[in-house]
Design a protein around this motif. Structure first.
Motif, short mmCIF file in Angstrom:
data_model
loop_
_atom_site.label_atom_id
_atom_site.label_comp_id
_atom_site.label_asym_id
_atom_site.label_seq_id
_atom_site.Cartn_x
_atom_site.Cartn_y
_atom_site.Cartn_z
N TRP A 5 48.24 36.25 39.05
CA TRP A 5 47.07 36.28 38.17
C TRP A 5 46.56 34.85 38.00
O TRP A 5 45.78 34.37 38.80
N ALA A 6 47.05 34.15 36.98
CA ALA A 6 46.60 32.77 36.76
C ALA A 6 47.83 31.90 36.57
O ALA A 6 48.93 32.24 37.01
N GLU A 7 47.67 30.75 35.91
CA GLU A 7 48.77 29.81 35.74
C GLU A 7 49.40 29.99 34.36
O GLU A 7 48.86 30.71 33.52
N TYR B 249 43.22 29.81 33.23
CA TYR B 249 43.29 31.17 32.68
C TYR B 249 41.99 31.89 33.00
O TYR B 249 40.94 31.27 33.22
N MET B 250 42.05 33.21 33.04
CA MET B 250 40.86 34.01 33.39
C MET B 250 41.06 35.42 32.86
O MET B 250 42.18 35.88 32.65
N SER B 251 39.94 36.11 32.66
CA SER B 251 40.01 37.48 32.16
C SER B 251 39.52 38.49 33.19
O SER B 251 39.42 39.67 32.89
N TRP C 232 38.78 43.64 35.13
CA TRP C 232 38.88 42.87 33.89
C TRP C 232 40.18 43.17 33.15
O TRP C 232 40.63 44.32 33.10
N ASP C 233 40.77 42.14 32.59
CA ASP C 233 41.93 42.26 31.73
C ASP C 233 41.80 41.18 30.66
O ASP C 233 42.40 40.10 30.74
N THR D 52 34.59 34.82 35.96
CA THR D 52 35.83 35.54 35.70
C THR D 52 36.23 35.47 34.23
O THR D 52 37.36 35.77 33.88
N CYS D 53 35.29 35.07 33.37
CA CYS D 53 35.56 34.93 31.94
C CYS D 53 34.70 35.88 31.13
O CYS D 53 33.52 36.08 31.44
N THR D 54 35.27 36.45 30.08
CA THR D 54 34.52 37.30 29.16
C THR D 54 33.90 36.44 28.06
O THR D 54 34.31 35.29 27.86
#
Length: 493
Positions: free
Chosen positions: A135-137, A162-164, A179-180, A217-219
């Motif tokens: 996913w991300a770091e 980070y990303m959603s 999306w998460d 990739t961000c909400t």
């Protein structure tokens, strides 16, 4: 200990801009510069004379390659949909996985930071790819990164990305978004914990950075909370933005505004924002919005843009006018973003492309490119003690050798370096007064062993591509040599 560095040329700072000293000296003690010029009047404990060389401020890489660079794999290998640089729906359903072990993740940063130092970069904001990650770091990963940076001595602005959400390829070959948001917000919490725990560690070498992966990739909640956290911690936010037509149109469809308009709405369009790559705004001929709204937003704000000319030129893209942005008062820094992690290379390419697109040689100068890699980077970070050699500034100093035959007949130090030099002409580097590289050698690094491990690890990365790629094609269909293999043409193995 007071140290004096001498060379045939020194780029000093006179309070308003860089200036060139012939047969100059730089004197420092501890982590601060005391003197730049000629004939220092005091006594020194140690003198190093580099001879025919250029002493200059350490370079600042605002989008520094912190990876075993996977973007090089796109060179003449088709688009990212076909080659596994974008997740397929099948891969997403199976459950993404980590390509590297924890130790391999540590190694990629050790390798990358060593290469940055070798290329004269003293301050780095590293960037890595998320496509081969689960996913991300995360927090512990960056605790390890901080440890490596401190050991090697590089100045680093870091924090886990980070990303959603993430884009993926559906079975019908259309693009979708997964999306998460909870995972994105949890990632922000880890990033904030890292900033609070590590900002200022290593005697100030480590500074906290908020690094949402990329704007699409961000909400809204993730960016709004990032803006609030940035204001509370006075931490920079590095957010990849305005870097593709796809991003521009997707943000416009999802948020009913342009990427810059959305940053303005979420409170991120301010002096703490550092935006790679700043190319696709409203009014750009390839996007659907012809208005000048984004240009007005940009010129009215205090954001910094990170120009990474090499990685975009490789795929046919470019910032349409470096000179126009600079003339409008927009702060510009430079980034490498890809292999080679060489800001001299990017200065050269950036200079040439700017002049081609601007149609003359008057709007963008060699000085503009060097300023972006030094003073522009320092301004983006809110630092008046970096990017310059002057009394009181931090002793982040690099020495470029001027004796290489590839530089051609000598006529002027910086012009020779930008016309024909390369980052590997960097002979010595001092960061915070500590000598981290001398005679082209970074500390006690075993260069041959480092490169052998990088080759093995990169082969593993390449082998992982079919599992993510649309249709799971075999490896030989993903990566193509420049010319066909002779054995294959002859029917051999």
């Amino acid at each position: 200990m007071r140290t004096c560095l001498k060379a045939s040329y020194v780029i000093g700072f006179n309070g308003a801009g860089h200036e060139l000293w012939q047969n100059g000296e730089v004197v420092f003690s501890g982590d601060r510069i005391e003197f730049v010029g000629r004939n220092f009047p005091g006594t020194v404990d140690r003198t190093v004379d580099y001879g025919h060389a250029l002493i200059c401020p350490g370079l600042i890489d605002l989008d520094a390659l912190g990876d075993l660079d996977s973007t090089v794999l796109t060179l003449d290998n088709g688009n990212r949909l076909e080659m596994g640089r974008m997740w397929s729906e099948e891969y997403l359903e199976r459950g993404p996985w980590e390509t590297y072990t924890e130790e391999e993740e540590r190694f990629k940063y050790r390798y990358a930071f060593t290469q940055l130092i070798r290329n004269g970069i003293t301050t780095a904001l590293p960037i890595t790819s998320m496509y081969y990650r689960q996913w991300a770091e995360h927090y512990q990963e960056f605790a390890n990164v901080a440890e490596i940076a401190i050991e090697l001595g590089i100045r680093a602005y870091i924090g886990p990305a980070y990303m959603s959400g993430i884009s993926y390829v559906r079975r019908d070959r259309s693009l979708g978004q997964f999306w998460d948001e909870a995972r994105g917000l949890a990632g922000l919490d880890e990033a904030l914990r890292f900033c609070r725990d590590f900002d200022g560690s290593g005697n100030g070498l480590i500074r906290g950075l908020l690094a949402p992966d990329r704007i699409e990739t961000c909400t809204p909640a993730l960016l709004e909370r990032t803006a609030a956290a940035s204001a509370e911690l006075n931490a920079p936010v590095r957010l990849h933005c305005c870097q593709s037509v796809y991003e521009f149109e997707m943000v416009k469809r999802l948020r009913n505004t342009t990427p810059l308009g959305w940053l303005e709405r979420t409170g991120l369009l301010n002096a703490r924002a550092i935006l790679p790559h700043g190319i696709y705004f409203s009014g750009h001929p390839q996007v659907s919005d012809p208005s000048a709204d984004d240009w007005q937003r940009l010129t009215a704000s205090e954001v910094s843009l990170v120009h990474c000319p090499a990685v975009f030129a490789r795929s046919g893209g470019a910032l349409n006018s470096f000179g126009r942005y600079r003339a409008a008062g927009i702060n510009l820094g430079l980034g490498t973003d890809t292999w080679p992690p060489d800001l001299l290379h990017n200065m050269q390419i950036g200079l040439y492309i700017a002049r081609v697109l601007e149609g003359d040689s008057t709007q963008t100068s060699t000085a503009d490119m060097f300023n972006a890699a030094t003073l522009g980077g320092a301004k983006a970070l809110g630092r008046d003690d970096l990017g310059r050699l002057s009394a009181g500034a931090l002793a982040d100093i690099v020495v470029f050798d001027l004796k290489g035959a590839h530089l051609g007949p000598f006529f002027e130090p910086l012009k020779n370096l930008i016309l024909a030099g390369r980052g590997s002409d960097c002979r010595a580097s001092y960061i915070g007064g500590r000598c981290v590289m001398e005679d082209f050698q970074v500390g006690a690094t075993d260069s041959a062993a480092l490169q052998a491990q990088a080759d093995r690890q990169f082969a593993k990365l390449m082998a992982s591509h079919p599992s993510r790629a649309f249709g799971q094609p075999p490896l030989e269909r993903i990566f193509h040599p420049v010319f066909p293999w002779a054995e294959a043409a002859a029917g051999g193995c």
